[in-house]
Write an enzyme that holds these catalytic residues in place. Structure first.
Site, PDB file in Angstrom:
ATOM      1  N   ASP A 195     -74.598   1.073 -59.945  1.00 59.27           N
ATOM      2  CA  ASP A 195     -74.980   1.979 -61.035  1.00 59.27           C
ATOM      3  C   ASP A 195     -75.421   3.320 -60.458  1.00 59.27           C
ATOM      4  O   ASP A 195     -76.357   3.951 -60.936  1.00 59.27           O
ATOM      5  CB  ASP A 195     -76.104   1.366 -61.873  1.00 59.27           C
ATOM      6  CG  ASP A 195     -76.337   2.129 -63.178  1.00 59.27           C
ATOM      7  OD1 ASP A 195     -75.377   2.736 -63.692  1.00 59.27           O
ATOM      8  OD2 ASP A 195     -77.480   2.132 -63.677  1.00 59.27           O
ATOM      9  N   ASP A 212     -83.614   2.421 -58.716  1.00 62.81           N
ATOM     10  CA  ASP A 212     -83.022   1.514 -59.705  1.00 62.81           C
ATOM     11  C   ASP A 212     -81.919   0.662 -59.081  1.00 62.81           C
ATOM     12  O   ASP A 212     -80.735   0.816 -59.373  1.00 62.81           O
ATOM     13  CB  ASP A 212     -82.472   2.291 -60.902  1.00 62.81           C
ATOM     14  CG  ASP A 212     -83.577   2.889 -61.758  1.00 62.81           C
ATOM     15  OD1 ASP A 212     -84.724   2.431 -61.635  1.00 62.81           O
ATOM     16  OD2 ASP A 212     -83.298   3.826 -62.528  1.00 62.81           O
TER      17      ASP A 212
END
Length: 266
Positions: A195, A212
């Site tokens: 991502d 993240d």
């Protein structure tokens, strides 16, 4: 003047109602009694001394500014325990992972706990491989404590936010370092971020930091190459477009995929 005074009063009253709604929303979604008990465990373990204001908020988690036991600043990421579509959103990242296969479909809380542990392990693995990620401090159920990137409670800007303030030399240096960090994730940590974009990179003290990483997958994941293609395409779009940094995407992607193939053969 009276009309303006009434208008200002209504504005203030509406602001207070919004604040009240936000407060109740935070209490309902984040600080349920079980999450509070886990925060207390972090306090009892002498990991977390104090929880301060909110840093960022997403569909699946909220991040807070905290103070560690040694009084250093930390980021406290709390996964929401009652997100009904959580399993659906992460399905493509956990397929084939035995840690998740035995979790019953309705046990969202247990799924989130394992997901938080996964992110903590990914942070450790990347950090130990020389990738610039926040230092993981502790994990407790749906809570991850990690190094705080920023100062005085304000997080460092994302690359998307910082890019307009960079001069040409700074932009080139950061863009080149982003590519080196992405390569380190794949070739040294033997993971694919899955991502990676300008929104999951912070610029702190002149360097890009990767954040993240919960969804990062090992080379053995059946969709690892597909996720890598998407990551590199995201980087190419932003670095060549917004940052005007040219690089050979085919050669770069080929080099990263060779790391995956070597890992598979090994």
């Amino acid at each position: 003047m009276r009309r303006r005074a009434r208008w200002l009063r209504r504005e203030r009253e509406e602001e207070e109602r919004v604040k009240d709604r936000d407060m109740f929303k935070i209490v309902d979604e984040v600080f349920d009694s079980i999450t509070l008990s886990h925060l207390y465990r972090l306090y009892s373990r002498k990991v977390l001394r104090e929880l301060k204001g909110s840093i960022s908020s997403g569909k699946e988690s909220k991040v807070y500014w905290g103070v560690a036991w040694d009084r250093s600043d930390v980021a406290v990421k709390i996964y929401l325990s009652f997100t009904s579509d959580f399993r659906k959103s992460i399905r493509k990242y956990i397929v084939g992972d035995p840690r998740f296969e035995d979790i019953p479909a309705g046990n969202i809380r247990r799924l989130i706990y394992e997901w938080a542990r996964k992110e903590y392990r990914n942070l450790r693995r990347m950090r130990e491989s020389g990738v610039r990620v926040p230092r993981p401090v502790a994990v407790e159920a749906n809570i991850i404590v990690m190094e705080f990137l920023g100062e005085k409670g304000y997080r460092a800007p994302t690359l998307a936010e910082a890019v307009d303030d960079l001069d040409r030399g700074e932009a080139e240096a950061i863009a080149a370092e982003v590519l080196r960090q992405a390569e380190a994730i794949v070739c040294r940590a033997r993971l694919v971020h899955a991502d990676l974009s300008e929104y999951n990179i912070l610029v702190w003290r002149g360097e890009p930091w990767i954040i993240d990483v919960s969804q990062a997958v090992p080379h053995s994941h059946p969709n690892a190459e597909e996720f890598l293609d998407r990551d590199v395409e995201n980087l190419h779009r932003f670095l060549t477009g917004k940052m005007r940094f040219e690089f050979d995407i085919d050669a770069y992607l080929s080099r990263l995929k060779s790391c995956i193939h070597r890992g598979a053969r090994g």
